[in-house]
Every structure is written in C-alpha cells, then in structure tokens.
Design a protein around this motif. Structure first.
Motif, mmCIF file in Angstrom:
data_model
loop_
_atom_site.group_PDB
_atom_site.id
_atom_site.type_symbol
_atom_site.label_atom_id
_atom_site.label_comp_id
_atom_site.label_asym_id
_atom_site.label_seq_id
_atom_site.Cartn_x
_atom_site.Cartn_y
_atom_site.Cartn_z
ATOM 1 N N GLY A 91 3.570 -30.113 4.919
ATOM 2 C CA GLY A 91 4.182 -29.663 6.163
ATOM 3 C C GLY A 91 5.297 -30.604 6.563
ATOM 4 N N PRO A 92 5.964 -30.298 7.669
ATOM 5 C CA PRO A 92 6.962 -31.244 8.186
ATOM 6 C C PRO A 92 6.287 -32.568 8.547
ATOM 7 C CG PRO A 92 7.099 -29.124 9.320
ATOM 8 C CD PRO A 92 5.854 -29.094 8.497
ATOM 9 N N GLN A 93 7.026 -33.634 8.526
ATOM 10 C CA GLN A 93 6.494 -34.949 8.889
ATOM 11 C C GLN A 93 5.817 -34.902 10.261
ATOM 12 O OE1 GLN A 93 6.628 -37.723 6.801
ATOM 13 N NE2 GLN A 93 5.251 -38.618 8.310
ATOM 14 N N ALA A 94 6.337 -34.059 11.157
ATOM 15 C CA ALA A 94 5.790 -33.969 12.518
ATOM 16 C C ALA A 94 4.329 -33.522 12.515
ATOM 17 C CB ALA A 94 6.630 -33.008 13.365
ATOM 18 N N VAL A 95 3.920 -32.763 11.510
ATOM 19 C CA VAL A 95 2.517 -32.326 11.417
ATOM 20 C C VAL A 95 1.619 -33.524 11.151
ATOM 21 C CG1 VAL A 95 0.896 -30.994 10.008
ATOM 22 C CG2 VAL A 95 3.066 -29.964 10.726
ATOM 23 N N TRP A 96 2.092 -34.408 10.298
ATOM 24 C CA TRP A 96 1.318 -35.617 9.999
ATOM 25 C C TRP A 96 1.242 -36.516 11.224
ATOM 26 C CZ3 TRP A 96 -2.261 -36.643 6.822
ATOM 27 C CH2 TRP A 96 -2.629 -37.957 6.522
ATOM 28 N N THR A 97 2.336 -36.598 11.963
ATOM 29 C CA THR A 97 2.349 -37.400 13.197
ATOM 30 C C THR A 97 1.353 -36.841 14.212
ATOM 31 O OG1 THR A 97 4.691 -37.844 12.791
ATOM 32 C CG2 THR A 97 3.879 -38.308 15.006
ATOM 33 N N PHE A 98 1.358 -35.517 14.350
ATOM 34 C CA PHE A 98 0.397 -34.848 15.261
ATOM 35 C C PHE A 98 -1.042 -35.142 14.834
ATOM 36 C CE2 PHE A 98 -2.191 -30.841 14.932
ATOM 37 C CZ PHE A 98 -2.716 -30.841 16.213
ATOM 38 N N HIS A 109 -13.039 -39.186 12.154
ATOM 39 C CA HIS A 109 -13.151 -39.789 10.821
ATOM 40 C C HIS A 109 -13.420 -38.688 9.798
ATOM 41 C CE1 HIS A 109 -14.206 -42.494 7.592
ATOM 42 N NE2 HIS A 109 -15.270 -41.729 7.389
ATOM 43 N N LEU A 110 -12.642 -38.679 8.725
ATOM 44 C CA LEU A 110 -12.850 -37.695 7.657
ATOM 45 C C LEU A 110 -13.411 -38.397 6.425
ATOM 46 C CD1 LEU A 110 -9.516 -35.658 7.964
ATOM 47 C CD2 LEU A 110 -11.750 -35.131 8.987
ATOM 48 N N ASP A 111 -14.416 -37.773 5.813
ATOM 49 C CA ASP A 111 -15.045 -38.376 4.631
ATOM 50 C C ASP A 111 -14.353 -37.982 3.334
ATOM 51 O OD1 ASP A 111 -17.024 -39.938 5.790
ATOM 52 O OD2 ASP A 111 -18.339 -38.209 6.082
ATOM 53 N N PHE A 112 -13.136 -37.453 3.420
ATOM 54 C CA PHE A 112 -12.377 -37.154 2.196
ATOM 55 C C PHE A 112 -10.932 -37.563 2.431
ATOM 56 C CE2 PHE A 112 -12.468 -33.381 4.871
ATOM 57 C CZ PHE A 112 -11.140 -32.997 4.924
ATOM 58 N N PRO A 113 -10.194 -37.891 1.336
ATOM 59 C CA PRO A 113 -8.799 -38.309 1.515
ATOM 60 C C PRO A 113 -7.896 -37.105 1.737
ATOM 61 C CG PRO A 113 -9.692 -38.951 -0.658
ATOM 62 C CD PRO A 113 -10.650 -37.989 -0.059
ATOM 63 N N LEU A 114 -6.905 -37.306 2.583
ATOM 64 C CA LEU A 114 -5.859 -36.305 2.773
ATOM 65 C C LEU A 114 -4.610 -36.800 2.057
ATOM 66 C CD1 LEU A 114 -5.908 -35.279 6.554
ATOM 67 C CD2 LEU A 114 -6.244 -33.784 4.580
ATOM 68 N N HIS A 115 -4.042 -35.949 1.200
ATOM 69 C CA HIS A 115 -2.773 -36.304 0.563
ATOM 70 C C HIS A 115 -1.671 -35.533 1.244
ATOM 71 C CE1 HIS A 115 -5.005 -37.484 -3.379
ATOM 72 N NE2 HIS A 115 -5.082 -38.409 -2.460
ATOM 73 N N PHE A 116 -0.891 -36.223 2.045
ATOM 74 C CA PHE A 116 0.161 -35.524 2.772
ATOM 75 C C PHE A 116 1.451 -35.493 1.970
ATOM 76 C CE2 PHE A 116 3.850 -35.542 5.642
ATOM 77 C CZ PHE A 116 3.685 -34.275 6.175
ATOM 78 N N ILE A 117 2.079 -34.332 1.920
ATOM 79 C CA ILE A 117 3.377 -34.182 1.258
ATOM 80 C C ILE A 117 4.364 -33.596 2.267
ATOM 81 C CG2 ILE A 117 4.629 -32.976 -0.576
ATOM 82 C CD1 ILE A 117 1.938 -33.026 -2.141
ATOM 83 N N ASP A 118 5.428 -34.321 2.497
ATOM 84 C CA ASP A 118 6.454 -33.903 3.446
ATOM 85 C C ASP A 118 7.198 -32.689 2.863
ATOM 86 O OD1 ASP A 118 8.679 -33.573 5.045
ATOM 87 O OD2 ASP A 118 9.145 -35.710 5.160
ATOM 88 N N ALA A 119 7.137 -31.570 3.568
ATOM 89 C CA ALA A 119 7.749 -30.331 3.051
ATOM 90 C C ALA A 119 9.247 -30.499 2.804
ATOM 91 C CB ALA A 119 7.502 -29.190 4.036
#
Lengths: 322, 322
Positions: A91-98, A109-119
């Motif tokens: 998603g857009p970087q703003a989604v990660w910021t949100f 707390h999430l028990d799995f890793p999130l791999h964020f990719i800037d759209a």
C-alpha cells in the motif's frame, strides 16, 4: 479464479453493502488475497470459507478510512487465531504509518511478521505465489494505487516434436522439463524446460483499481487485461448536481474508458449509498447500470457483497452460485 | 431505560457475537449513550433504531482494540450523516491518543466537535443530560475504567401541605417549584423548588464495567446500584487450565462479588469465543451460566447481541421483546 466483495459501498456501510474489500482466490488453492480492508471486513470473511491463516497478501489502495479501518482488527484476529507465517502488506507509505500508529497507541502485538511493500515502488512487478503484481498511481486527492494481478504458474504441455528432434529420450526427464526445470541428459547436455514448454493459454490478467477520477491513469495496467474492477461512485447526473466528483468516477466515465481500452469484462463497485435497490427511486442502482451499459459493449456486472464472481481460464466473467 | 449490546464477545468477533459495545437509552428519549465501540459497532447500530445524530456520549473503558477499533469509523459515519452537534467522549487518555493518531494518519475530518473527558478525572460526578456519571479505575494490565450511571430528572410531585403551611398561594409558581426552579413570590421571598419537591422514587443506578480481574475495584460504584454489567470472560476451570486469567474475570468471581454487594441484577458479557451454544460441548455458555447461578441469588442474565434489556422504574431487569 474467484472474486468476492466483502464490501461495495462508498464511504459508509449500508444495510446491504459494507465498505470496501475484495477477496481474490486462485483455482485449486486455499491461498487468497485481499484488496482493501474497510471496517467490518473480518466480519464479512466469517461468512466465507477463507482462513486468515491462508491469506497471502493484503493490498490497500489508499488510506481513507472506508478502505483501511478494518486492517488492525483483521490482523489482531489473525494473530489470535494462531497465525505465525509472515504476511505481505502492500500500500502507500501512509497505510504503514496509520497501522504503526494504531499498533503503538493500542498496544497491538502481532505474533507474525508483516512485510510491508510501498506501492509507489511497484512500477516493476512483484512476484508473489500465484501472481505478479504491478501498481499504478491514480488520481484521488491523496496517494492511491490500482493493482494489476497477472497469473503465474500456467499449466504447460510438452513440445514432444522438438524433444524428439533434439534426441531427448522419453522418460522422467520429460516430466521435469514440463515443470520448467533445467536438467542434464545422459550425454551431459543442459536442457532448459522453457525451451520445451507449450503454454496451454496466456496468463489471465486482472486490474483492481482504487478510488480514481482519471481512468486514463490505468491505461498501462489495462494492456491485455481480462477484467477491470473499478469504482463507479456516482452517475453523471449526481456529479453535476453536487458540482464535484469528490475525486471519484462516474459509471459513464469508467464504462467509456473500458470500451476504448477493449477490456472485455468490467466489474463496478464502491457505489454511493444514495443508490438503492428501488428502481423507481430518484437514485437507483439501475441508473448506474444504465449509464455504464450505454457506453460499454463488454460483459458488465455491478458488485454485490458476498456474490462469487469467477474469471474463467477462457477469460469469461461468470456470476457463480453463492 | 433500555440496554442493548452491539457486541458481547471477548477479543474477536464470532458469528453470533460482535466485539464489545453497549447502548443505553433512557425512557421517553431519543438520546442514547454508547459504552465501548469495538469494530463493527456501527454495523450493529444499523440493526437498531438509534440515530448517530442523537448519540449523547461515548464512554470507552480501555484502549484494547476489541473495545475501541470501531470508534473512528462510527465518528466518520456520524459526520457524513450530517451530525454537527458536539459529542462527549469519555475514556482513558490513551483513547484520545489513539483517536488523534488515526485522525492524523488517515486525514479523518469530523464536522462536529468532540469534547474529550479523561476518565481518570471522573472521581467527582459528571452531569450529562440524563445521567450523572462517575468512573472507577479497574484492574486489567492497562488503564481501564468502570462507569456508574445515576439517573437524573426523576419525576417529582409537590409537597402541597408544606406550600400551604408556608403560605405560598396556588398558581403558576407551584408549577415552577415542581420543576425544581428557584422563584420569588409577591412578597419578594425566595422559594427553592428542592424544598417542595417530593421525589416519586429514588434514581436508578447502573454500573457498566470494563475488563477487570479485581471485582472489589467496583465496590464504591456499586453502592445502591440496581444493575451491574460486568465481563465474565472465562469459567474458573478455563482460567485454571490456561494458568492465567489474562486480566479477566470468571463468571464465578463476579457472581460472588455481586452477591456480597447485594446488587439485585447482574448482566454478564464479554464471553471468550470458546463458549458456544452447544450445551454438550467442552465449553458452553451453559457452563458460564451455571458458575454464576451457583454463587448469585439475584436476577442474572447473559448478554445476547441486539437483545433489548429493560431496567424498569422499579429496578427490575426485564428481557424485552426484540
């Protein structure tokens, strides 16, 4: 492959339609993809047979609440249900910021890793398990993306004439070449699967747009597309009455674009809640449909929540039994 | 007054129960109050006849997602539906931090003012339209509050004997005194309504708790309470098996507390999704109920989403027709 909307309403949920969300599931796979995640998406998913453990990637088009407020709860539920495998978030970087802000302010707390990719970096294709994904920037006042999904792993048959001409003996090597592997024969010759594969068909390609008032932004993604999923928030008459399109598309405009681009299937969604089922009312779904049909000769459908749509191997859009 | 749960499940929604949310509506009023707002609360509200324009106050017990992730979307929808009147929001400071972060990172603009009141400051009562509200700090690992609602505006009759003894002539002054006003008679005497009002009954008092593993924290709020709404996330047996209560209460513990405090009505909610309707299953709602009934002799109910509960003027808890 199968598409089901968890929501098809713009801005606010209505009794019939939730806010934005679309699931995409390839044939013969329990893995699936989610495009946008408005509030209540996880509630709609409970009415489908999709497991949060099998979710491959979430793609958010933009950071407006009706497209992303369901994300923290969906991730929390996936974690509480025992998910431990990484999840790709695009998603857009703003989604990660949100999302980061929500996690930090609510102790999520999430028990799995999130791999964020800037759209914004997805001008080159990203290879996921079943699809290669490309993004295009749209026009909506804030950063917003459309995504093209091109199918991977097309079934291949073998070019047996070529194998025989090259003197490759029938046997287990043939099976490995059919899978695309590189192998060595008894004489030590290197043989590449790609030289002997015959693709049964071309890969299907579908484009899922975010909110967007300039359809031409999707021209590149739509090259060779079998299906375009796009918002049709308003009719032209309502845009005229409002005096603004609020960064959205009319049914007429996106239909004319799909016609000009030669996209064979068009699936409209994200309807203003003013459009109801009553055909006699001032604003009805029938009006939206009429506007699109007047300008588009391909296969047209207006999204209904939870209704399964199938894009067949032959590239036909089928409204399937629920 | 009428109570309806928009959700009664702990942590994650289930098919039968949404995450936390409770509506409270006084008789003869279209105004209402919301306590907690998990994801999907606004969706449940569409199944009730409560208008977001008439929402007086939102009280959040704590900043865990299942109690507050529905707040941004509910406020956005209220604004889009045309609300312009101020809304009171009560909760821990962390709730305001969360909401502010979401508004800033997603560009959420509200067309009405939010008046935030830090629950930690509510040791003195806060006077709202229909209730005076007091808060108490609970035990849940993070800052969490319970709220007492004491009814205001009890119908009063006039102490006519006293009026006649004081030589106040029958007339319009009597009506103003009955309303509790301070007036001046023809001789210039100041007369206070409160001296001549006869309250028809004592005000009802209800206590709505947040997540809490130390019931005694509510001793003060429960003095004179007609009804306690409290979580009963687990049975004792499950807490023993888990080796922790995760900051939550068992049905047994809260029932024993309500019995000891003499609270005549107990409404349990926030059940772990492991408890189902099937009475033969290892964990069933029947087990939770049995644990509570064994320790409590008052009127007991286990919350069901959307079921209306009425606390009558006589202080009886009635399970009303939906």
């Amino acid at each position: 492959m199968r598409l089901r909307f968890t929501g098809s309403c713009a801005g606010v949920p209505s009794r019939q339609r939730n806010v934005s969300g679309l699931t995409l599931q390839p044939e013969h796979s329990r893995r699936w993809y989610l495009i946008d995640c408005g509030e209540g998406t996880q509630h709609q998913l409970m009415r489908m047979s999709l497991s949060l453990a099998r979710l491959e990637a979430v793609l958010i088009t933009h950071v407006h609440g009706d497209h992303c407020y369901g994300l923290p709860g969906l991730l929390a539920s996936a974690s509480m249900a025992g998910r431990r495998t990484p999840l790709t978030l695009i998603g857009p970087q703003a989604v990660w910021t949100f999302l980061t802000a929500v996690r930090e302010t609510t102790g999520l707390h999430l028990d799995f890793p999130l791999h964020f990719i800037d759209a914004a970096t997805l001008t080159e294709s990203l290879v996921l398990t079943e699809f290669t994904i490309t993004a295009a920037a749209l026009s909506h006042g804030i950063e917003c993306h459309g995504y093209a999904f091109e199918e991977r792993g097309i079934e291949a048959s073998l070019d047996t004439a070529r194998l025989e001409a090259d003197g490759v003996p029938r046997g287990p090597l043939w099976g490995r070449l059919q899978k695309g592997e590189t192998v060595y024969d008894a004489q030590g010759r290197q043989l590449k699967g790609e030289h002997y594969q015959l693709m049964a068909r071309r890969p299907r390609r579908l484009v899922v747009s975010g909110d967007n008032n300039v359809p031409a932004r999707l021209t590149g993604l739509c090259q060779g597309a079998d299906l375009l999923v796009h918002e049709a928030t308003y009719t032209e008459e309502v845009i005229e009455r409002l005096g603004t399109d609020n960064g959205h598309c009319s049914a007429a405009r996106i239909a004319a674009f799909a016609e000009a681009e030669g996209v064979p299937n068009l699936l409209l969604t994200h309807f203003s809640p003013r459009y109801g089922r009553d055909r006699r009312a001032q604003n009805s779904m029938a009006e939206l449909e009429r506007e699109a049909r007047d300008r588009y000769t391909g296969c047209l459908a207006l999204a209904e929540d939870l209704q399964p749509y199938v894009l067949s191997r032959e590239g036909e859009l089928i409204i399937a039994a629920a």
